[in-house]
Design a protein around this motif. Sequence first.
Motif, mmCIF file in Angstrom:
data_model
loop_
_atom_site.group_PDB
_atom_site.id
_atom_site.type_symbol
_atom_site.label_atom_id
_atom_site.label_comp_id
_atom_site.label_asym_id
_atom_site.label_seq_id
_atom_site.Cartn_x
_atom_site.Cartn_y
_atom_site.Cartn_z
ATOM 1 N N GLY A 260 0.791 -1.224 0.000
ATOM 2 C CA GLY A 260 0.000 0.000 0.000
ATOM 3 C C GLY A 260 0.823 1.273 0.000
ATOM 4 O O GLY A 260 0.346 2.326 -0.427
ATOM 5 N N PRO B 50 -5.195 -12.560 1.920
ATOM 6 C CA PRO B 50 -6.568 -12.026 1.909
ATOM 7 C C PRO B 50 -7.587 -13.162 1.811
ATOM 8 O O PRO B 50 -7.341 -14.173 1.154
ATOM 9 C CB PRO B 50 -6.591 -11.153 0.646
ATOM 10 C CG PRO B 50 -5.162 -10.858 0.349
ATOM 11 C CD PRO B 50 -4.398 -12.057 0.797
ATOM 12 N N ASP C 236 -10.767 -12.747 0.632
ATOM 13 C CA ASP C 236 -11.638 -12.534 -0.528
ATOM 14 C C ASP C 236 -10.870 -12.873 -1.802
ATOM 15 O O ASP C 236 -9.836 -12.279 -2.092
ATOM 16 C CB ASP C 236 -12.091 -11.075 -0.557
ATOM 17 C CG ASP C 236 -13.147 -10.803 -1.623
ATOM 18 O OD1 ASP C 236 -13.277 -11.610 -2.565
ATOM 19 O OD2 ASP C 236 -13.832 -9.771 -1.513
ATOM 20 N N SER D 202 -11.401 -12.123 -4.732
ATOM 21 C CA SER D 202 -11.316 -11.022 -5.695
ATOM 22 C C SER D 202 -10.018 -10.231 -5.522
ATOM 23 O O SER D 202 -9.658 -9.430 -6.383
ATOM 24 C CB SER D 202 -12.521 -10.082 -5.551
ATOM 25 O OG SER D 202 -12.472 -9.367 -4.334
ATOM 26 N N TYR D 203 -9.313 -10.459 -4.409
ATOM 27 C CA TYR D 203 -8.032 -9.810 -4.168
ATOM 28 C C TYR D 203 -6.885 -10.530 -4.869
ATOM 29 O O TYR D 203 -5.726 -10.164 -4.709
ATOM 30 C CB TYR D 203 -7.736 -9.756 -2.667
ATOM 31 C CG TYR D 203 -8.406 -8.600 -1.958
ATOM 32 C CD1 TYR D 203 -7.658 -7.585 -1.377
ATOM 33 C CD2 TYR D 203 -9.787 -8.522 -1.869
ATOM 34 C CE1 TYR D 203 -8.261 -6.522 -0.725
ATOM 35 C CE2 TYR D 203 -10.410 -7.461 -1.226
ATOM 36 C CZ TYR D 203 -9.651 -6.467 -0.662
ATOM 37 O OH TYR D 203 -10.260 -5.413 -0.018
ATOM 38 N N PRO E 93 -1.104 2.458 -3.909
ATOM 39 C CA PRO E 93 -2.325 2.733 -3.143
ATOM 40 C C PRO E 93 -3.560 2.148 -3.829
ATOM 41 O O PRO E 93 -3.641 2.084 -5.055
ATOM 42 C CB PRO E 93 -2.391 4.269 -3.132
ATOM 43 C CG PRO E 93 -0.996 4.715 -3.424
ATOM 44 C CD PRO E 93 -0.423 3.689 -4.342
ATOM 45 N N GLY E 94 -4.493 1.686 -3.010
ATOM 46 C CA GLY E 94 -5.730 1.136 -3.563
ATOM 47 C C GLY E 94 -6.320 0.084 -2.640
ATOM 48 O O GLY E 94 -5.644 -0.426 -1.740
ATOM 49 N N ARG E 95 -7.559 -0.238 -2.878
ATOM 50 C CA ARG E 95 -8.291 -1.173 -2.018
ATOM 51 C C ARG E 95 -7.624 -2.541 -1.950
ATOM 52 O O ARG E 95 -7.609 -3.183 -0.903
ATOM 53 C CB ARG E 95 -9.728 -1.324 -2.530
ATOM 54 C CG ARG E 95 -10.589 -2.298 -1.729
ATOM 55 C CD ARG E 95 -12.045 -2.156 -2.106
ATOM 56 N NE ARG E 95 -12.299 -2.602 -3.465
ATOM 57 C CZ ARG E 95 -12.715 -3.844 -3.777
ATOM 58 N NH1 ARG E 95 -12.883 -4.740 -2.816
ATOM 59 N NH2 ARG E 95 -12.968 -4.173 -5.017
ATOM 60 N N PHE E 96 -7.073 -2.995 -3.067
ATOM 61 C CA PHE E 96 -6.506 -4.337 -3.108
ATOM 62 C C PHE E 96 -5.075 -4.385 -2.572
ATOM 63 O O PHE E 96 -4.496 -5.466 -2.464
ATOM 64 C CB PHE E 96 -6.531 -4.882 -4.535
ATOM 65 C CG PHE E 96 -7.909 -5.058 -5.089
ATOM 66 C CD1 PHE E 96 -8.788 -5.986 -4.550
ATOM 67 C CD2 PHE E 96 -8.352 -4.275 -6.145
ATOM 68 C CE1 PHE E 96 -10.062 -6.144 -5.052
ATOM 69 C CE2 PHE E 96 -9.628 -4.429 -6.659
ATOM 70 C CZ PHE E 96 -10.496 -5.367 -6.111
ATOM 71 N N SER E 97 -4.514 -3.225 -2.246
ATOM 72 C CA SER E 97 -3.124 -3.160 -1.791
ATOM 73 C C SER E 97 -2.975 -2.828 -0.318
ATOM 74 O O SER E 97 -1.993 -3.232 0.313
ATOM 75 C CB SER E 97 -2.359 -2.100 -2.603
ATOM 76 O OG SER E 97 -2.385 -2.390 -3.983
ATOM 77 N N GLU E 98 -3.921 -2.111 0.232
ATOM 78 C CA GLU E 98 -3.817 -1.694 1.633
ATOM 79 C C GLU E 98 -3.772 -2.900 2.571
ATOM 80 O O GLU E 98 -4.596 -3.809 2.474
ATOM 81 C CB GLU E 98 -4.989 -0.786 2.009
ATOM 82 C CG GLU E 98 -5.019 0.523 1.228
ATOM 83 C CD GLU E 98 -3.754 1.347 1.393
ATOM 84 O OE1 GLU E 98 -3.182 1.330 2.508
ATOM 85 O OE2 GLU E 98 -3.335 1.993 0.412
#
Length: 301
Positions: free
Chosen positions: A7, A126, A128, A130-131, A11-16
């Motif tokens: 992250g 993760p 999920d 989708s990650y 940066p981004g939802r899948f990286s944090e």
Amino acid sequence: MPFCEVGEYQPGRFSEGISIFYQQYGHGDIKVLFIIGLAGTHDSWYPQIKGLTGVDIPNEEKVCHTKDKDGDEAECSTNGSHSSSFSDSLKMPEFLVHNKDEEISLKNSIQVCSFDNRGVGKSSVPKDKSYYTTTIMARDALALLDHLGWNKAHVCGHSMGAMIAFKLAAIAPNRILSLALLNTTGGGFQCLPKVDCTMISIMLRFLKARTPEARADVDLDTHYTKEFLEEYVGSVKRREILYQEYVKNISASGMQQNYGFEGHINACWTHNITSREYEIVRNFGFLVAVIHGRLLNLTLL
């Protein structure tokens, strides 16, 4: 232990919150990034790392003492090295080494990094699925390059790792010196080159493996031919040597969690290369090698 916090660089939802565990070997201006395949960990690259750098101890694990108790010079001591019998079982044949002085010089100028993909080993897992896509995982690799301060690198990926490597080259072609794609596919059904009794048996054994011993046993039959494993190294069959090393490595990193395994399957199954990505990689000018074995039981692994 060395970690890259994705992250901070992507940066981004899948990286944090994603931490990538990595190890570096050797020192030099030639940088090589290894990306392993489905369910594999960073130490799966040991034979290649040893061949390129001449060392089998991560830089981060070296403990050196310049003086012994008597005040004399002492050698550098290390932890976690691979057995000499394992080295012998996979070392390069003598006829392939043309000039030993040149080989030593080259090894002293190479620095290698290998890492655990998200979902396996010491990296974040993760829940999920989708990650997990090859594009997301390529951005993990790009974050690692930034973390290491490597402007450019030779990138080598195996199986799912080669899918990730191709995505990395399409995302950041200016960071690639050369690209080696080993046992790769276009994703989806292409991950299954043939459907026969051998492939089905390996798949079932892989899915049922719940211990390092069971996983090592199926990994050997996936990675090597029967003839190779039955050859003798000294008085011991190569299978026995490799089996012990595989069990050791799998035990050290731990069995992969179901979340990670399902995520890796999702990454392979959804992998797709667009015509635009092909054009980027084709036109940027770096060398690309696509390498396959003649006898592949299961490309996905």
